[in-house]
Design an enzyme around this catalytic site. Structure first.
Site, PDB file in Angstrom:
ATOM      1  N   CYS A 134       0.849  -1.485   0.355  1.00 14.67           N
ATOM      2  CA  CYS A 134       0.082   0.524   0.473  1.00 14.67           C
ATOM      3  C   CYS A 134       0.610   1.185   0.036  1.00 14.67           C
ATOM      4  CB  CYS A 134      -0.892  -0.038   1.486  1.00 14.67           C
ATOM      5  SG  CYS A 134      -1.979   1.029   1.587  1.00 14.67           S
ATOM      6  N   CYS A 137      -0.665   4.454   2.124  1.00 13.87           N
ATOM      7  CA  CYS A 137      -0.252   4.185   3.985  1.00 13.87           C
ATOM      8  C   CYS A 137       1.270   4.195   3.823  1.00 13.87           C
ATOM      9  CB  CYS A 137      -0.429   2.480   4.165  1.00 13.87           C
ATOM     10  SG  CYS A 137      -2.130   1.950   3.148  1.00 13.87           S
ATOM     11  N   ASP A 138       2.204   3.462   2.755  1.00 13.12           N
ATOM     12  CA  ASP A 138       3.443   3.458   4.011  1.00 13.12           C
ATOM     13  C   ASP A 138       4.635   4.489   3.058  1.00 13.12           C
ATOM     14  OD1 ASP A 138       2.831   1.829   5.581  1.00 13.12           O
ATOM     15  OD2 ASP A 138       2.898  -0.048   4.669  1.00 13.12           O
TER      16      ASP A 138
END
Ligand code: NAP
Length: 312
Positions: A134, A137-138
């Site tokens: 992701c 997200c990261d």
């Protein structure tokens, strides 16, 4: 005879738990059915920093624990079961599980989707420790680091472009010598000076002490293998897998309308069957995140409430 619930929610990730919360608050009788642990994908996410209001450094499991508690507080009943077949037509819908049958006037499908693993040796050890599925997200964790992306489809190339906003350099590792991504997306990537390509290549093994530090890649045409190590100064690098997702939708094949295995809905989460809604990652949608899943769940529950009120 089994109790007939106003709403049955299938899946206890952010979408299902938000649906349970909203249905419960609307004084509907609601049953949430989950086969494993609550949370879906975020149950295995160490840190969530893009859910509004999330406490800094707080984990996915603790966010989910609060969502579970909140749904319970508003009266959502729970059962742990694996649903094996469904009958969704008509006023009363039936879900048949390994442990029993469940009846509901409406059903909200929130069964989620899971990224396909890269498929290399040691992968499990480094998920969340250098390996991610992701970028939204990261990506921020890899500010100024080197990052590799596995895949050649729209997701891999678009996410690689997103990652260039953070990473120093992004290398797309693709198993063929041509991308699958749409030409328009490819053109943008080829023009991006931060993106490089490693063609005809697969990742065979990942290595490191605690974090991802090295990997062995193999050229599938020549059979040659190569060890890629993190820059000495960095110590680590990122490896993002975008080789497709597996939606948990096989139960609904031939019953609900789908696109690439994802359930089609309108903006109000209605599927092609009256009284049946889909919410979260299982839907055809543009952004699969906790915040969008929770929003879907809330909308689906309120639509179920309107549907039931109009039936009375
Ligand atoms: P995808 O189109 O199925 O592409 C998967 C990519 O991963 C392919 O390049 C494939 O290689 C590669 N791959 C598959 N299994 C692999 C393995 N075991 N090892 C190494 N590489 C592997 O998946 P996606 O990119 O997630 O897209 C899914 C669907 O959503 C597509 O229909 C796509 O068009 C759509 N989508 C659209 C947009 C957009 O329109 N902006 C954005 C994202 C997704 P091969 O090419 O060799 O098969």
């Amino acid at each position: 005879m089994s109790k007939i619930y106003d709403v049955i929610v299938l899946g206890a990730g952010p979408a299902g738990l938000a649906a349970g919360l909203y249905a419960g608050r609307s004084r509907l009788s609601v049953l949430i059915i989950e086969k494993g642990q609550d949370g879906g994908q975020i149950a295995i996410t160490d840190e969530i920093e893009n859910y509004p209001g999330q406490v800094e450094g707080d984990s996915g499991p603790s966010l989910i624990a609060r969502m579970t508690e909140q749904a319970k507080h508003f009266g959502a009943e729970r059962v742990s079961d694996l649903i094996k077949s469904v009958e969704l037509e008509g006023d009363v819908k039936k879900l048949v599980g390994a442990k029993g049958e469940y009846l509901g006037k409406t059903v909200i499908v929130a069964t989620g989707a899971f990224p396909k693993p890269i498929g290399c040796e040691n992968e499990g050890k480094f998920v969340g420790k250098g390996i991610s599925f992701c970028a939204t997200c990261d990506a921020a964790f890899f500010e100024d680091f080197e990052v590799f992306v596995v895949g050649g489809g729209d997701s891999a190339v678009e996410e690689a472009m997103y990652l260039t906003k953070f990473a120093r350099k992004v290398t797309i590792i693709h198993r063929r010598d041509q991308l699958r991504a749409a030409k328009s997306i490819q053109e943008k990537a080829f023009k991006n000076p931060k993106i490089e390509f490693m063609w005809d290549t697969v990742v065979e093994r990942v290595e490191g002490e605690e974090m991802l530090e090295a990997m062995i890649v193999k050229n599938v045409k020549t059979g040659e293998t190569k060890r890629i190590e993190a820059d000495e100064e960095d110590g680590i690098f990122g490896l993002f897998g975008f080789i497709g997702y597996n939606p948990n939708s096989s139960l609904f094949e031939g019953i609900l309308d789908m696109e690439y295995g994802y359930i089609k809905t309108d903006d109000n989460m209605h599927t092609n069957i009256e009284g049946v809604y889909a919410a979260g990652d299982i839907r055809v949608k543009s952004l699969r995140q906790v915040v969008t899943a929770a929003a879907d769940g809330a909308i689906a529950a309120m639509q179920a409430e309107h549907y039931l009120a109009n039936k009375e």
